[in-house]
Design a protein around this motif. Structure first.
Motif, PDB file in Angstrom:
ATOM      1  N   GLY A  50      93.304  12.575  15.528  1.00 50.82           N
ATOM      2  CA  GLY A  50      94.014  11.480  16.201  1.00 50.82           C
ATOM      3  C   GLY A  50      93.135  10.534  16.988  1.00 50.82           C
ATOM      4  O   GLY A  50      93.603   9.880  17.929  1.00 50.82           O
ATOM      5  N   TYR A  53      94.271   6.715  16.703  1.00 50.83           N
ATOM      6  CA  TYR A  53      95.480   6.354  17.441  1.00 50.83           C
ATOM      7  C   TYR A  53      95.118   5.924  18.863  1.00 50.83           C
ATOM      8  O   TYR A  53      95.626   4.915  19.372  1.00 50.83           O
ATOM      9  CB  TYR A  53      96.440   7.539  17.474  1.00 50.83           C
ATOM     10  N   VAL A  67      95.003   5.259  10.672  1.00 45.62           N
ATOM     11  CA  VAL A  67      95.527   6.560  11.122  1.00 45.62           C
ATOM     12  C   VAL A  67      96.089   7.274   9.904  1.00 45.62           C
ATOM     13  O   VAL A  67      97.093   6.851   9.336  1.00 45.62           O
ATOM     14  CB  VAL A  67      96.619   6.377  12.189  1.00 45.62           C
ATOM     15  N   SER A  69      97.636  10.456   7.479  1.00 39.38           N
ATOM     16  CA  SER A  69      98.692  11.477   7.618  1.00 39.38           C
ATOM     17  C   SER A  69      98.451  12.654   6.692  1.00 39.38           C
ATOM     18  O   SER A  69      99.332  13.460   6.463  1.00 39.38           O
ATOM     19  CB  SER A  69     100.053  10.839   7.299  1.00 39.38           C
ATOM     20  N   ARG A 181      93.684  17.144  22.611  1.00 41.08           N
ATOM     21  CA  ARG A 181      94.936  16.800  21.939  1.00 41.08           C
ATOM     22  C   ARG A 181      95.787  18.056  21.717  1.00 41.08           C
ATOM     23  O   ARG A 181      95.264  19.159  21.479  1.00 41.08           O
ATOM     24  CB  ARG A 181      94.626  16.139  20.586  1.00 41.08           C
ATOM     25  N   LEU A 259     102.813   8.476  13.126  1.00 37.49           N
ATOM     26  CA  LEU A 259     102.671   8.191  14.552  1.00 37.49           C
ATOM     27  C   LEU A 259     102.537   6.694  14.838  1.00 37.49           C
ATOM     28  O   LEU A 259     103.138   6.170  15.790  1.00 37.49           O
ATOM     29  CB  LEU A 259     101.454   8.944  15.100  1.00 37.49           C
ATOM     30  N   GLU A 260     101.795   6.012  14.016  1.00 40.00           N
ATOM     31  CA  GLU A 260     101.545   4.594  14.295  1.00 40.00           C
ATOM     32  C   GLU A 260     102.766   3.723  14.041  1.00 40.00           C
ATOM     33  O   GLU A 260     102.818   2.572  14.468  1.00 40.00           O
ATOM     34  CB  GLU A 260     100.361   4.080  13.455  1.00 40.00           C
TER      35      GLU A 260
END
Length: 590
Positions: A50, A53, A67, A69, A181, A259-260
């Motif tokens: 991450g 991000y 980013v 996945s 994280r 997430l983005e």
């Protein structure tokens, strides 16, 4: 300060190819345009943790740095995003997102160390991103700094005990921000709550155990202790400024891979707050990238650092801070010389209109532009301690002065030559027509020369060669002038001779005319005398005729008188016959 650079998205700064690391020219051009001081934040860590991000959040964007996945690493090499610093006006925030370390698909992990080293070398704040907790593996990964110590050495020491020898380099290391994280542990030590920073410091604390008895046990214990303590000591030594942030899991399930695309209200509230605190700290505490002697780095200097470090890695050399500063000073000073020369050329082009009327005018303009160029150099120079580059600039400017003076001469000569050709064309035409090939032609030629010279002197913009060019031209025409003079003298002599002949002929002709006139006058006199004579004869005839007429008239008057008397007498006579006879006698007597 210079204009802001606000890139719409990140670009690859250093590409990780199969052969070697390659610098992207487009990214270098972006850096070269940044005249503001730069705050460089780089992030390193294992792949798929991450990192991108967090960098997007620092850029103030939802998307930007890739980013991923999947389990495959996304970022390759080092990517750069330059944005205006959100809290420091006239500063540029340079974000560097690095390729994830420890990718299982990599054939050669050597480049991981190179990318890690470049992140440290280029940044003023290093974000070290790891998962879950601080463990030995994360510390060992950061322990690469002990090997990078040699790469960064400011001295020639390279043995393991070189932690102390590397002290001089510490002040040039970036600040360390350790991010954890998906942190799941409780921040407690001995039942007491601790901060994230305290958790970091506790994790970096060396062990202090009792020394075991026996040589073999002591040796084994010493080795384990060294393996445990050395990475921690190195981290403490090289990163005296340290900060730690923990992040909860932002969201659970498969949405974590999106997430983005998720809004903050879709994410865990604690996570959103932690990200905000992280960004605020970076913005407020990250410093300008500096070099030894507190030299502030701007875009061009960062560009040169990138080139210097990458080239050193290509050549298998160890980038020494001292050598780097020297190389940077040479690059920047060479660029400063070029910039000063460009400024000089630009100012001279704008201010100088060749040819100048006088040499002093040109020299004054040169000195003014030279002074400005030296000021530009001083403003942009970097550690020109022996003034070698300034002397080089002065030598180049002196060469420029000689060149511009020569160019001024040539421009003046060309201008004057063109003017002379244009102004003296009528003279050339007259010579071709032979107008001056006659008596007095040389004086006409000289008069025309003076007339055209006056016209030439009236023309502006001739420059410093005006008089010399004119005299050279006139000197080139001296053979022509001499030829016209000789022709003039020859023709004048011939004309004078012809004048003498004409004078003689005129005199003879005048004499003949006078004789003829005299003859005519004599003839006319004779004719006048004859006329008068004839007139006199005619007058005499007239007088004679008049006399005879008068005489005849007198006789007629007498006869009339006589007749009157006779008639009177006859009338008065009683004897008409007698009177008749008497009248007859009278008549006979008459």
């Amino acid at each position: 300060m210079g204009p802001e650079i606000n890139m719409p998205g990140p670009v690859c700064l250093i590409e990780n190819t199969e052969e070697q690391l390659v610098v992207n020219k487009e990214a270098l051009e972006t850096l070269s345009a940044i005249s503001q001081p730069v705050v460089v934040v780089a992030i390193v860590g294992l792949y798929r943790t991450g990192k991108s991000y967090l960098m997007n959040k620092l850029a103030g964007k939802q998307k930007g740095f890739s980013v991923g996945s999947t389990v495959q690493a996304h970022t390759q090499g080092i990517w750069m995003w330059c944005v205006p610093h959100p809290s420091k006006p006239d500063h540029t925030l340079v974000l560097l997102d690095t390729e994830g370390l420890g990718d299982m698909q990599k054939v050669d992990n050597k480049k991981d160390d190179q990318i890690f080293a470049l992140a440290i070398l280029l940044s003023s704040t290093l974000v070290y991103n790891t998962m879950s907790k601080i463990d030995q593996g994360a510390i060992d990964l950061l322990h690469n700094v002990t090997e990078i110590t040699d790469l960064l050495r400011a001295r020639a020491s390279s043995h393991l005990d070189g932690v102390e020898d590397a002290a001089d380099t510490v002040t040039f290391f970036p600040d360390l921000v350790w991010t954890l994280r998906d942190f799941y542990l409780d921040l407690e030590t001995d039942g007491q709550l601790v901060t994230a920073d305290k958790y970091l410091e506790n994790s970096l604390r060396p062990k202090e155990g009792k020394r075991p008895t026996g040589w073999e046990k002591r040796k084994s214990s010493d080795q384990r202790s060294q393996n445990y303590n050395l990475p921690r000591l190195c981290i403490q030594k090289f990163f005296p400024t340290r900060k730690c942030f923990i992040f909860d899991t932002p969201i659970h399930g498969k949405k974590l891979g999106q997430l983005e695309t998720l809004c903050d209200d879709e994410l865990d509230h604690e996570f959103v707050q932690q990200v905000a605190e992280f960004c605020s700290y970076i913005f407020s505490h990250s410093k300008i990238k500096t070099l030894p002697e507190d030299i502030k780095v701007n875009g061009p200097r960062l560009e040169n650092l990138v080139l210097t470090y990458v080239n050193a890695i290509h050549n298998g050399e160890l980038p020494c801070l001292g050598n780097t500063v020297l190389a940077l000073s040479q690059i920047e000073n060479a660029a400063a010389v070029q910039k000063a020369m460009s400024h000089y050329d630009q100012e001279m082009t704008q201010k100088v209109q060749l040819p100048t009327n006088t040499l002093q005018e040109l020299l004054d303009l040169h000195r003014a532009c030279e002074k400005e160029a030296i000021e530009v150099f001083k403003k942009n120079s970097f550690k020109d301690e022996d003034q070698g580059f300034q002397k080089e600039l002065e030598a180049l400017l002196h060469t420029k002065q000689e060149a511009i003076c020569q160019k001024n001469l040539e421009a003046s000569s060309e201008r004057c030559s063109a003017l002379l050709q244009d102004i003296f064309t009528p003279l050339e035409a007259n010579m071709q027509l032979g107008i001056y090939s006659r008596p007095g032609g040389h004086n006409l030629y000289i008069q025309k020369i003076e007339e055209l010279k006056a016209l030439y002197y009236q023309k502006p913009g001739k420059g410093i060669q005006a008089e010399e060019a004119l005299q050279t031209y006139l000197h080139s025409k001296k053979p022509v002038s001499d030829a016209i003079l000789q022709t003039d003298q020859a023709l004048t002599a011939k004309e004078n001779e012809m004048k003498v002949q004409r004078a003689k002929a005129e005199t003879a002709r005048a004499d003949a005319q006078r004789l003829e006139e005299l003859h005519r006058m004599q003839q006319k006199l004779m004719e006048e005398k004859e006329r008068l004579h004839q007139k006199q004869l005619r007058q005499m005839e007239i007088n004679r005729a008049y006399f005879l007429a008068e005489q005849k008239r007198a006789e007629e008057q007498r006869l009339q008188l006589f007749l009157q008397l006779l008639r009177k007498r006859l009338k008065d006579s009683e004897q008409p016959k007698k009177l008749k006879e008497e009248d007859s006698r009278k008549c006979s007597g008459i």
